[in-house]
Design an enzyme around this catalytic site. Structure first.
Site, PDB file in Angstrom:
ATOM      1  N   SER A   1       0.818  -1.218   0.000  1.00 45.83           N
ATOM      2  CA  SER A   1       0.000   0.000   0.000  1.00 45.83           C
ATOM      3  C   SER A   1       0.848   1.263   0.000  1.00 45.83           C
ATOM      4  O   SER A   1       0.349   2.344  -0.284  1.00 45.83           O
ATOM      5  CB  SER A   1      -0.906   0.003   1.239  1.00 45.83           C
ATOM      6  OG  SER A   1      -0.106   0.006   2.416  1.00 45.83           O
TER       7      SER A   1
ATOM      8  N   SER B   1      14.984  -7.487   3.790  1.00 44.55           N
ATOM      9  CA  SER B   1      15.708  -7.348   5.055  1.00 44.55           C
ATOM     10  C   SER B   1      16.067  -5.879   5.198  1.00 44.55           C
ATOM     11  O   SER B   1      15.244  -4.990   4.946  1.00 44.55           O
ATOM     12  CB  SER B   1      16.931  -8.272   5.014  1.00 44.55           C
ATOM     13  OG  SER B   1      17.761  -8.076   6.121  1.00 44.55           O
TER      14      SER B   1
ATOM     15  N   TYR C   1      14.099  -3.894  16.203  1.00 45.43           N
ATOM     16  CA  TYR C   1      14.047  -3.952  14.737  1.00 45.43           C
ATOM     17  C   TYR C   1      15.299  -4.642  14.184  1.00 45.43           C
ATOM     18  O   TYR C   1      15.217  -5.496  13.292  1.00 45.43           O
ATOM     19  CB  TYR C   1      13.930  -2.525  14.183  1.00 45.43           C
ATOM     20  CG  TYR C   1      13.877  -2.469  12.680  1.00 45.43           C
ATOM     21  CD1 TYR C   1      12.711  -2.773  11.991  1.00 45.43           C
ATOM     22  CD2 TYR C   1      15.005  -2.103  11.937  1.00 45.43           C
ATOM     23  CE1 TYR C   1      12.660  -2.724  10.596  1.00 45.43           C
ATOM     24  CE2 TYR C   1      14.966  -2.041  10.548  1.00 45.43           C
ATOM     25  CZ  TYR C   1      13.791  -2.353   9.893  1.00 45.43           C
ATOM     26  OH  TYR C   1      13.749  -2.310   8.519  1.00 45.43           O
TER      27      TYR C   1
ATOM     28  N   LYS D   1      15.515  -8.072  11.833  1.00 47.32           N
ATOM     29  CA  LYS D   1      16.112  -8.192  10.495  1.00 47.32           C
ATOM     30  C   LYS D   1      17.303  -9.157  10.499  1.00 47.32           C
ATOM     31  O   LYS D   1      17.539  -9.856   9.504  1.00 47.32           O
ATOM     32  CB  LYS D   1      16.500  -6.806   9.954  1.00 47.32           C
ATOM     33  CG  LYS D   1      15.289  -5.912   9.670  1.00 47.32           C
ATOM     34  CD  LYS D   1      14.333  -6.511   8.609  1.00 47.32           C
ATOM     35  CE  LYS D   1      13.201  -5.586   8.246  1.00 47.32           C
ATOM     36  NZ  LYS D   1      12.266  -6.145   7.256  1.00 47.32           N
TER      37      LYS D   1
HETATM   38  N1  LIG Z   1      12.371   2.735   4.769  1.00 48.13           N
HETATM   39  C1  LIG Z   1      13.558   2.278   5.114  1.00 48.13           C
HETATM   40  O1  LIG Z   1      14.487   3.043   5.445  1.00 48.13           O
HETATM   41  C2  LIG Z   1      13.830   0.790   5.086  1.00 48.13           C
HETATM   42  C3  LIG Z   1      15.170   0.375   5.075  1.00 48.13           C
HETATM   43  C4  LIG Z   1      15.440  -0.994   5.055  1.00 48.13           C
HETATM   44  C5  LIG Z   1      14.408  -1.916   5.034  1.00 48.13           C
HETATM   45  N2  LIG Z   1      13.116  -1.466   5.048  1.00 48.13           N
HETATM   46  C6  LIG Z   1      12.048  -2.492   5.041  1.00 48.13           C
HETATM   47  O2  LIG Z   1      11.233  -2.286   3.905  1.00 48.13           O
HETATM   48  C7  LIG Z   1       9.936  -2.809   4.153  1.00 48.13           C
HETATM   49  C8  LIG Z   1       8.887  -1.780   3.730  1.00 48.13           C
HETATM   50  O3  LIG Z   1       9.017  -0.633   4.529  1.00 48.13           O
HETATM   51  P1  LIG Z   1       8.702   0.849   3.978  1.00 48.13           P
HETATM   52  O4  LIG Z   1       9.908   1.654   4.218  1.00 48.13           O
HETATM   53  O5  LIG Z   1       8.117   0.812   2.629  1.00 48.13           O
HETATM   54  O6  LIG Z   1       7.626   1.322   5.086  1.00 48.13           O
HETATM   55  P2  LIG Z   1       6.046   1.652   5.009  1.00 48.13           P
HETATM   56  O7  LIG Z   1       5.793   2.671   3.940  1.00 48.13           O
HETATM   57  O8  LIG Z   1       5.655   1.957   6.411  1.00 48.13           O
HETATM   58  O9  LIG Z   1       5.393   0.282   4.509  1.00 48.13           O
HETATM   59  C9  LIG Z   1       5.173  -0.790   5.359  1.00 48.13           C
HETATM   60  C10 LIG Z   1       4.110  -1.685   4.731  1.00 48.13           C
HETATM   61  O10 LIG Z   1       3.922  -2.810   5.601  1.00 48.13           O
HETATM   62  C11 LIG Z   1       2.527  -3.025   5.754  1.00 48.13           C
HETATM   63  N3  LIG Z   1       2.269  -3.612   7.081  1.00 48.13           N
HETATM   64  C12 LIG Z   1       2.565  -3.104   8.306  1.00 48.13           C
HETATM   65  N4  LIG Z   1       2.149  -3.944   9.280  1.00 48.13           N
HETATM   66  C13 LIG Z   1       1.585  -5.013   8.650  1.00 48.13           C
HETATM   67  C14 LIG Z   1       0.982  -6.214   9.098  1.00 48.13           C
HETATM   68  N5  LIG Z   1       0.837  -6.514  10.403  1.00 48.13           N
HETATM   69  N6  LIG Z   1       0.509  -7.082   8.169  1.00 48.13           N
HETATM   70  C15 LIG Z   1       0.621  -6.800   6.845  1.00 48.13           C
HETATM   71  N7  LIG Z   1       1.164  -5.686   6.357  1.00 48.13           N
HETATM   72  C16 LIG Z   1       1.651  -4.793   7.250  1.00 48.13           C
HETATM   73  C17 LIG Z   1       1.858  -1.686   5.548  1.00 48.13           C
HETATM   74  O11 LIG Z   1       0.605  -1.924   4.950  1.00 48.13           O
HETATM   75  P3  LIG Z   1      -0.839  -1.521   5.574  1.00 48.13           P
HETATM   76  O12 LIG Z   1      -0.594  -0.464   6.623  1.00 48.13           O
HETATM   77  O13 LIG Z   1      -1.585  -1.009   4.372  1.00 48.13           O
HETATM   78  O14 LIG Z   1      -1.358  -2.796   6.106  1.00 48.13           O
HETATM   79  C18 LIG Z   1       2.785  -1.001   4.550  1.00 48.13           C
HETATM   80  O15 LIG Z   1       2.336  -1.207   3.226  1.00 48.13           O
HETATM   81  C19 LIG Z   1       9.899  -3.184   5.637  1.00 48.13           C
HETATM   82  O16 LIG Z   1      10.106  -4.587   5.777  1.00 48.13           O
HETATM   83  C20 LIG Z   1      11.094  -2.430   6.208  1.00 48.13           C
HETATM   84  O17 LIG Z   1      11.615  -3.068   7.348  1.00 48.13           O
HETATM   85  C21 LIG Z   1      12.798  -0.144   5.066  1.00 48.13           C
END
Ligand SMILES: NC(=O)c1ccc[n+]([C@@H]2O[C@H](COP(=O)([O-])OP(=O)(O)OC[C@H]3O[C@@H](n4cnc5c(N)ncnc54)[C@H](OP(=O)(O)O)[C@@H]3O)[C@@H](O)[C@H]2O)c1
Length: 270
Positions: A13, A131, A145, A149
């Site tokens: 989303s 990850s 967190y 990971k």
């Molecule tokens: N942003 C960074 O700096 C970064 C860096 C390294 C890794 N990551 C990883 O990248 C991934 C995506 O993160 P993002 O940065 O895109 O953050 P984000 O915009 O907050 O997206 C997180 C997504 O996870 C979904 N979500 C949260 N809780 C959930 C649950 N219980 N069941 C199913 N879906 C759930 C949310 O969907 P709904 O709220 O619509 O359900 C949302 O679409 C994560 O695994 C994060 O750890 C992020």
């Protein structure tokens, strides 16, 4: 039913999941995206959205059943859904630590277990676990967190050995800080303590700057597409130049030097 390859992207989303869904459509995949409330998502062309909460067994099983009924196959699973958490370990309750692990680790395990029978029956498939560089390196005030990971890293590498002979590969995508709503969606410590307050202010500043200068989600999406389509997949794909540099440093820098660098980056003395 479809003859197109089907990619299932959890948490599509917003942020990285949304960008990955669009990039996979561009590469010819029929994409199923998920959200905890799919009715709130305007599904882009080439995608279909279903409800999914990765912390609930019934939700995971219902989703995989829906995808198979509608499309008949799952070629790629992108385990992207995840939550962040900011606070010192002493400031976060055990329940908060459990929640982070339930979504970020058990969510990946639940989804993997649900799609593996499908992929084995098809004779192949690929699981891409999103990850983080924080699956490789420490980060004070994000220990829950970081633990989640690091667990995803070990889980993925082990599972890949189990399922390779069944035609399934499990690979890791490791983004650096990426400009998404991740930071604002992160869990806030439920037991803040004055003793950590000054340090937490600095941490918030450091994290805010890192997120502002972060990679675009499209950088990670491109890496996810590479991981999904590589004819000879690697176990690990760092996303973007910064992630590549840190991953290399982690492997080659002496431990004492690396430890010092973590403290310097977090403006911690000694
Ligand atoms: N942003 C960074 O700096 C970064 C860096 C390294 C890794 N990551 C990883 O990248 C991934 C995506 O993160 P993002 O940065 O895109 O953050 P984000 O915009 O907050 O997206 C997180 C997504 O996870 C979904 N979500 C949260 N809780 C959930 C649950 N219980 N069941 C199913 N879906 C759930 C949310 O969907 P709904 O709220 O619509 O359900 C949302 O679409 C994560 O695994 C994060 O750890 C992020």
């Amino acid at each position: 039913m479809t003859t197109q390859p089907v990619a299932l992207v959890t948490g599509a989303s917003s942020g990285i999941g949304k960008a990955a869904a669009l990039a996979l459509v561009d590469r010819g995949f029929r994409v199923v995206g998920t959200s905890r409330i799919a009715s709130r998502v305007t599904a882009p062309a080439g995608t279909t959205f279903f409800d999914l909460d990765v912390s609930r067994d019934d939700s995971v099983h219902a989703l995989v059943g829906q995808v198979i009924t509608r499309f008949g196959r799952i070629d790629v699973l992108v385990n992207n859904a995840g939550i962040g958490a900011a606070g010192a370990v002493e400031e976060m309750s055990v329940e908060q630590h459990q929640r982070v692990l339930d979504v970020n680790v058990l969510g990946v395990i639940r989804m993997s277990k649900a799609v593996l029978p499908v992929m084995r029956a098809q004779g192949g498939g690929r699981i891409i676990n999103v990850s983080s560089l924080l699956g490789l390196v420490p980060q004070p005030f994000m220990a829950a967190y970081v633990a989640s990971k690091h667990a995803v890293e070990g889980f993925s590498e082990s599972l890949d050995h189990e399922v390779r002979e069944h035609g399934v590969r499990v690979v890791l995508v490791e983004p650096a800080y990426t400009s998404t709503a991740f930071d604002s969606n992160a869990m806030v410590a439920d037991h803040p303590q004055p003793v950590y307050a000054p340090r937490r202010v600095v941490f918030d500043e450091v994290l805010g700057e890192a997120m502002k200068d972060g990679d675009a989600p499209t950088v990670v999406a491109k890496t996810i597409v590479a991981a999904a389509t590589d004819p000879k997949p690697r176990l690990r794909y760092t996303a973007g130049a910064r992630a590549g540099r840190v991953s290399t440093l982690r492997r080659i820098a002496p431990a004492r030097l690396f430890d010092g660098q973590i403290r310097k980056l977090n403006r911690m003395a000694g």
